[in-house]
Design a protein around this motif. Structure first.
Motif, mmCIF file in Angstrom:
data_model
loop_
_atom_site.group_PDB
_atom_site.id
_atom_site.type_symbol
_atom_site.label_atom_id
_atom_site.label_comp_id
_atom_site.label_asym_id
_atom_site.label_seq_id
_atom_site.Cartn_x
_atom_site.Cartn_y
_atom_site.Cartn_z
ATOM 1 N N SER A 282 20.354 23.569 47.510
ATOM 2 C CA SER A 282 19.184 24.406 47.282
ATOM 3 C C SER A 282 18.351 24.611 48.542
ATOM 4 N N ASN A 283 18.478 23.745 49.526
ATOM 5 C CA ASN A 283 17.648 23.928 50.729
ATOM 6 C C ASN A 283 18.398 24.621 51.865
ATOM 7 N N PHE B 98 19.749 27.827 53.792
ATOM 8 C CA PHE B 98 19.476 29.249 53.972
ATOM 9 C C PHE B 98 20.312 29.796 55.121
ATOM 10 N N THR C 95 20.959 34.820 47.565
ATOM 11 C CA THR C 95 19.504 34.897 47.351
ATOM 12 C C THR C 95 18.743 34.127 48.424
ATOM 13 N N LYS C 96 19.478 33.377 49.243
ATOM 14 C CA LYS C 96 18.844 32.617 50.336
ATOM 15 C C LYS C 96 19.380 33.070 51.687
ATOM 16 N N ILE D 21 11.980 32.401 55.228
ATOM 17 C CA ILE D 21 12.682 31.175 54.820
ATOM 18 C C ILE D 21 11.714 30.001 54.658
ATOM 19 N N ALA E 3 9.700 29.770 51.582
ATOM 20 C CA ALA E 3 10.397 29.234 50.414
ATOM 21 C C ALA E 3 10.618 27.736 50.540
ATOM 22 N N ASP E 4 10.881 27.269 51.755
ATOM 23 C CA ASP E 4 11.167 25.845 51.954
ATOM 24 C C ASP E 4 10.951 25.486 53.425
ATOM 25 N N ALA F 190 13.815 23.872 55.142
ATOM 26 C CA ALA F 190 15.106 24.524 54.909
ATOM 27 C C ALA F 190 16.100 24.171 56.010
#
Lengths: 486, 486
Positions: free
Chosen positions: A11-12, A14, A62-63, A111, A114-115, A118
């Motif tokens: 999930s992290n 990108f 989506t990333k 990016i 979002a995180d 990342a």
């Protein structure tokens, strides 16, 4: 667990695809307005599309963010839209081409929102890579190292003393197939390259890397403070604002070479940066005579050559070791061994003020494309293709009248305050200074022939009043980079 | 007395220029519809024009006849009309290309009507000759021998063991610089050519000759009786009638090689038959790097090459000993040393049914020219140029509508029973099956853009009702050699 599952599941993780190159090293096929990453070089897909598909193996669409130049943003979105809509929705435009560090910072904005921690993979959109399984495994390995704070590069085992690549000096092992990096050697001379190759400890630098966003940004703050300040003020104004004033600096010179904790993952995949036509010859599919041939080519007793022809017939006889690249308005001929000379050719054409470096006869626009068929004294003839649903800007010309003839499809034409529908072989006159607009309300492309007449027929005689693609109203004569617009 | 005075003054001296070649040895610049003699190869004049000027030095223009192919007769007349109207008025058309003997007989008809004992010089229209004074002196010498009944050839002292030429074997001297001929050797192999060169008694056969008409016709009657019979019946019907049925035979094989009294005048001039691109390179003006360059060419570090570009840019880098000939729709690349391979290229293109052997994108017509700009599904776009005072045929198409837009000049357009004048940017629709005609009543050329649309857009969808150039009314679909007509 395959790399695809692991990659997309992280999930992290990108991805940032750099699609801003405006390279002309594959001139005359690549031009400033249609650079290498937007070309399908022998395959079905463009290099950008292939890159996006590859990245999607290890990173969620989506990333994934794409950074390109404003000139190419419509084309980039169009190419990605049909295959990976999520990626197409995350295409960011640089107002003008800077170097890799500003482009990466532009992409990082989205990016880190979002995180902040990342793990980010950065990928040029114009390289060729074979063995996708090995590539995905390399990404997993790199992502794990990046999560620990390493800046991770990918080193390709060198197969020849190439002088056109940068080299990575590997140090102690960090595990199977990964090493700490001792340093970098940029494009060595031949003698040095041979020594590097012989040492067994130097690798080609593939130009891809993976890092943790917070670690990277801390390094930017330390080593490129001007850029970092520009980036930090992004909350106060659009990030792209002030872009012209920021330093033009590569991520390698600006940050990477100054870092302490650099790792290298040894590439288990084949890689090529397709830096010139020789690479296309080397990697192309050869016939029994060792020739790579594409297009309308008649080759008699030729060997070990690259022949490409677009728009007309190329006849070659008794030729060896030659590159011939023929497009509608320019042809390049040089020995395979001197493919790098295209640089000199492009430089010489630029010196002459030639438009051949910039645009093809067919220029793609957000609404479709146009092709200059003929350019004579007092008149110019274009074929214009408008995509279904698309419309050109509402515009006016001071110095030219236009005559439009529909050859296929149904066009909606506004002239002055009237709107009319035109179909095959129907036509309309557009007097000088009349407001006019061309739209395609239908489901199939519209093709029209435009005949311009007047004393001044350059593209900058245009006043725009409304544009669905957000291109600002312009004053006639104003300088504009998107030559040949409508 | 100079040769010019002596030549023009000789009342019984006639010239016959053979301009019927349909050679493609200089493809892609020469095509069937625009052969070598009609091209200006680097100079201001075409080879035909240069030949006519040269011939006029030793032969009166009122006593000069030109034989060409029907396909080229308008172009030949146009090229000669501006420089030697008397010669232009004496252009005869072969209905189709036979060989040199029928063409000579066609031209002799007019000459023997004026003087049955005429001394006749026969000259190919597509050779290059330097030193015109020496050429004129050679003509005087040859005419004197021909008057005595000799068939006179011109032998060029060979400078290399050429395998592409015929050789003349000289015998006893007939005076200064003239000899009896012992025989001929056609295109020898290399080894033989070297022996001929070493002997010092063999000369290149230049393909020009001088004879007395009655002597020549007697030889035709004896050695080519079928052709002689055809020629003898010319009073009963047009000479060109029945042309398709007569034998295809060269003057050399049919007559010359069977004669007893053949003389050779040693050429004091340089001569070349321009048989392939290597000759153009050899004879062209070289730059400091030994390159012959014409057109829009960017050459970096190239040497000993021939670069020609028409209609687009040619960039060459690091090239040696190469020929690159680029036209709008076809490019030839081959080593200088393999220039003869164009024959194989042309043969292969013919096998493929390619139109590139026949016509250029721009096709010249009696009334001007047209250029196909674009040829797409369901539509075709042409630029049409109509000369001042010229008019196309009154015509009709079954399967296509046309739309004409004037880009320059003033056109007179008949559609149905209406006539209208159109000027810049004005246009007219021509529905399917409408009678129509395009004329240029003005003093400057008219250029129009024609957009054709319909399911069938080939040139043979034309019904002609009236044609000022004497081209017969044709039924749609009928086979016609003059492709791309209007």
């Amino acid at each position: 667990m395959t790399s695809t599952e692991s990659g997309a599941a992280q999930s992290n993780r990108f991805a940032l695809i750099l699609a801003g190159g405006s390279g002309t090293r594959l001139w005359p096929l690549s031009r400033t307005l249609l650079p290498k990453q937007l070309l399908a070089l022998g395959g079905q897909e463009t290099l950008l599309q292939t890159t996006a598909h590859r990245v999607a193996q290890a990173f969620s669409p989506t990333k994934t963010v794409v950074v390109t130049n404003e000139e190419h943003v419509f084309e980039v979105r169009a190419q990605l839209g049909g295959i990976l809509p999520d990626v197409a929705a995350a295409v960011l435009a640089e107002p003008l081409g800077k170097n890799t560090l500003p482009a990466i910072l532009l992409g990082l904005d989205r990016i880190v929102a979002a995180d902040p921690q990342a793990v980010v993979g950065v990928f040029p959109a114009d390289h060729r890579i074979d063995n996708l399984v090995a590539w995905g495994e390399g990404m997993d390995q790199a992502a794990a190292l990046a999560a620990e704070g390493w800046f991770v590069t990918f080193g390709v085992p060198p197969q020849a003393p190439e002088t056109g690549y940068g080299y990575i000096h590997r140090g102690e092992s960090l595990g199977t197939g990964s090493y700490a990096v001792l340093g970098f050697t940029e494009k060595p001379d031949r003698e040095t390259a041979e020594k590097l190759l012989a040492s067994g400890r130097y690798y080609w630098n593939s130009g891809m890397f993976v890092f943790r966003a917070d670690v990277f940004l801390a390094a930017v703050a330390e080593h490129a403070p001007v850029l970092y300040d520009w980036w930090q003020t992004r909350g106060q104004r659009p990030l792209a604002e002030g872009y012209a004033g920021i330093p033009d600096v590569s991520v390698d010179y600006g940050v990477v070479e100054k870092l302490d904790r650099i790792a290298m993952v040894e590439a288990g995949f084949d890689w090529d940066d397709l830096g010139n036509w020789e690479a296309l010859y080397r990697l192309g599919k050869r016939d029994a005579n060792g020739c790579v041939v594409q297009g309308d080519v008649l080759a008699l007793d030729c060997s070990n050559s690259l022949f490409f022809s677009q728009g007309s017939t190329l006849a070659v006889a008794g030729i060896k070791d030659l590159i011939v690249i023929q497009t509608r308005d320019a042809t390049l001929v040089c020995p395979v061994s001197e493919a790098q000379r295209v640089k000199d050719v492009v430089a010489a054409l630029k010196d002459q003020g030639s438009k051949l470096v910039e645009a093809h006869m067919t220029v793609r626009r957000p609404w479709g494309s146009y092709t200059v068929l003929e350019d004579g004294p007092g008149f110019k003839i274009k074929r214009i293709e408008v995509s279904p649903g698309a419309r050109l800007s509402l515009q006016m010309h001071h110095h030219r009248a236009e005559h439009w003839v529909v050859v296929t499809g149904t066009a909606l034409v506004q002239v002055g305050d009237k709107e009319i529908l035109l179909t095959d072989n129907q036509s309309v006159d557009i007097p000088k200074t009349s407001l006019h607009r061309l739209s395609n309300p239908g489901k199939v492309p519209v093709e029209i022939i435009e005949i311009q007449s007047g004393p001044y027929l350059e593209e900058d005689d245009i006043v725009r009043f409304d544009d669905v693609y957000g291109r600002g109203a312009r004053v006639s004569g104003e300088s504009q980079r998107d030559v040949g617009d409508s």
